[in-house]
Write a protein that holds these residues in place. Structure first.
Motif, short mmCIF file in Angstrom:
data_model
loop_
_atom_site.label_atom_id
_atom_site.label_comp_id
_atom_site.label_asym_id
_atom_site.label_seq_id
_atom_site.Cartn_x
_atom_site.Cartn_y
_atom_site.Cartn_z
N VAL A 24 0.87 -1.19 0.00
CA VAL A 24 0.00 0.00 0.00
C VAL A 24 0.90 1.23 0.00
CG1 VAL A 24 -1.67 1.36 1.32
CG2 VAL A 24 -1.91 -1.14 1.19
N THR A 25 0.74 2.08 -1.01
CA THR A 25 1.52 3.31 -1.10
C THR A 25 0.63 4.51 -0.88
OG1 THR A 25 3.27 2.47 -2.55
CG2 THR A 25 2.80 4.81 -2.68
N ALA A 26 1.05 5.40 0.00
CA ALA A 26 0.31 6.63 0.27
C ALA A 26 1.10 7.81 -0.29
CB ALA A 26 0.10 6.82 1.77
N ALA A 27 0.47 8.57 -1.19
CA ALA A 27 1.11 9.77 -1.75
C ALA A 27 0.87 10.93 -0.80
CB ALA A 27 0.53 10.08 -3.13
N ILE A 28 1.87 11.22 0.03
CA ILE A 28 1.74 12.17 1.13
C ILE A 28 2.13 13.58 0.69
CG2 ILE A 28 2.54 12.79 3.44
CD1 ILE A 28 0.76 10.35 3.39
N GLY A 29 1.31 14.55 1.04
CA GLY A 29 1.61 15.95 0.77
C GLY A 29 1.43 16.78 2.02
N LEU A 62 5.38 5.28 2.13
CA LEU A 62 5.02 6.69 2.04
C LEU A 62 5.83 7.33 0.93
CD1 LEU A 62 5.12 7.59 5.86
CD2 LEU A 62 3.21 6.67 4.53
N VAL A 63 5.15 8.01 0.02
CA VAL A 63 5.82 8.70 -1.08
C VAL A 63 5.51 10.18 -1.01
CG1 VAL A 63 5.90 9.02 -3.58
CG2 VAL A 63 5.86 6.72 -2.64
N THR A 114 8.17 2.25 4.96
CA THR A 114 9.29 2.80 4.22
C THR A 114 8.86 4.15 3.66
OG1 THR A 114 8.56 1.66 2.21
CG2 THR A 114 10.16 0.53 3.59
N ALA A 115 9.82 5.00 3.36
CA ALA A 115 9.51 6.34 2.87
C ALA A 115 10.46 6.71 1.75
CB ALA A 115 9.61 7.36 4.00
N VAL A 116 9.92 7.34 0.71
CA VAL A 116 10.74 7.74 -0.42
C VAL A 116 10.22 9.05 -0.98
CG1 VAL A 116 9.33 6.38 -2.03
CG2 VAL A 116 11.64 7.01 -2.67
#
Length: 290
Positions: free
Chosen positions: A155-160, A185-186, A228-230
């Motif tokens: 599951v990837t969350a596009a964080i802003g 987290l992206v 993880t975060a990128v």
């Protein structure tokens, strides 16, 4: 999740893609799958004499299509319920069904004519993405070919930084837990900055800002949740999406635009640009969601 998922079904490839994605998420999260076909409301034609024979035929044909779709999946691990509903529009009927069943997600397919593995927004998805108060998942073209047994691999969350980031993070954590998938987290912060700025300065400040955003998101995670975060890099959103790695069974969550009314969706420009390049399904989450 252990809740309910509504699939907006149509008897074509787009409906098969939606059903496959909904089944895969339901299987991974042990949720109940409500497969819904929406027919035009009789009220819409209240000034025209009703042809009861045609109505019976249409309803019977719809139930036959639903039964065939259900049998084609042949997945005993997913509890399915088949429904025919009437509404002024397909999107309106799906939202009403989601409220009726207490569903946590509505799944629809991409419009016909899209590239394999990509989502093209049709009229139903467009209406949902500008009116729903329930998260909406878009099934890319060809999703029906992804084995439902694959589950959800990440599951990837596009964080802003805009309002609604907390609701997005909460929804991502819940989905990752429910599907037993790792969370990523992206940050898209450094992308799409105004033209004309010094590229080196933009890259440096953008990277620092992205790290701050990711660090802040990590602090909001529950103590027993790791992620993880990128920071996505690229001159444009499209380039950044292409530069990230994607799993076949991945799901991407994005928040709705700041223009959205509270508790409703509105697809923003960043999400729309991502959608054109994403090779995996996207889930759009209202700014505040239960």
């Amino acid at each position: 999740m252990n809740g309910r998922i509504v699939v907006g079904y149509t008897a074509n490839d787009s409906g098969a893609d939606a059903l496959a994605l909904g089944t895969r998420i339901a299987r991974a999260s042990e949720a109940i799958l409500d497969v819904v076909m929406v027919l035009p409301s009789e009220a819409h034609n209240s000034t025209v004499p009703t042809d009861t024979g045609y109505e019976r035929y249409l309803k019977g044909q719809s139930r036959e299509w639903l039964a065939e779709a259900s049998e084609s999946l042949d997945d005993e691990d997913v509890v399915q319920s088949l429904h025919v509903r009437y509404a002024e529009s397909f999107a309106e009927g799906l939202i009403a069904a989601a409220h009726e069943f207490g569903a946590s997600l509505i799944v629809v397919g991409a419009a016909r004519g899209g590239l394999l593995g990509r989502s093209r927004i049709g009229s139903v998805a467009n209406e949902l993405l500008h009116s729903s108060d329930v998260p909406v998942a878009l099934a890319p073209v060809g999703q029906r070919d992804v084995p439902v047994t694959q589950g959800v691999t990440r599951v990837t969350a596009a964080i802003g930084t805009r309002p609604g980031a907390d609701a997005l993070l909460e929804a991502s954590v819940r989905l990752a837990r429910a599907t037993h998938a790792p969370l990523r987290l992206v940050s898209l912060v450094p992308i799409d900055l105004p033209a004309g700025l010094d590229e080196g300065l933009v890259e440096l400040t953008g990277a620092v800002h992205a790290d701050e955003v990711l660090a802040a998101a990590r602090r909001e995670l529950p103590a027993n949740v790791d992620a993880t975060a990128v920071a996505a890099t690229g001159a444009t959103i499209e380039e950044a999406v292409q530069g990230l790695d994607w799993h076949d069974g991945e799901l991407v969550l994005v928040g709705s635009s700041r223009l959205a009314a509270p508790r409703h969706l509105f697809l923003g420009s960043t999400a729309a640009k991502m959608l054109r390049e994403l090779p995996v399904p996207m889930i759009v989450v209202p700014r505040t969601t239960a």
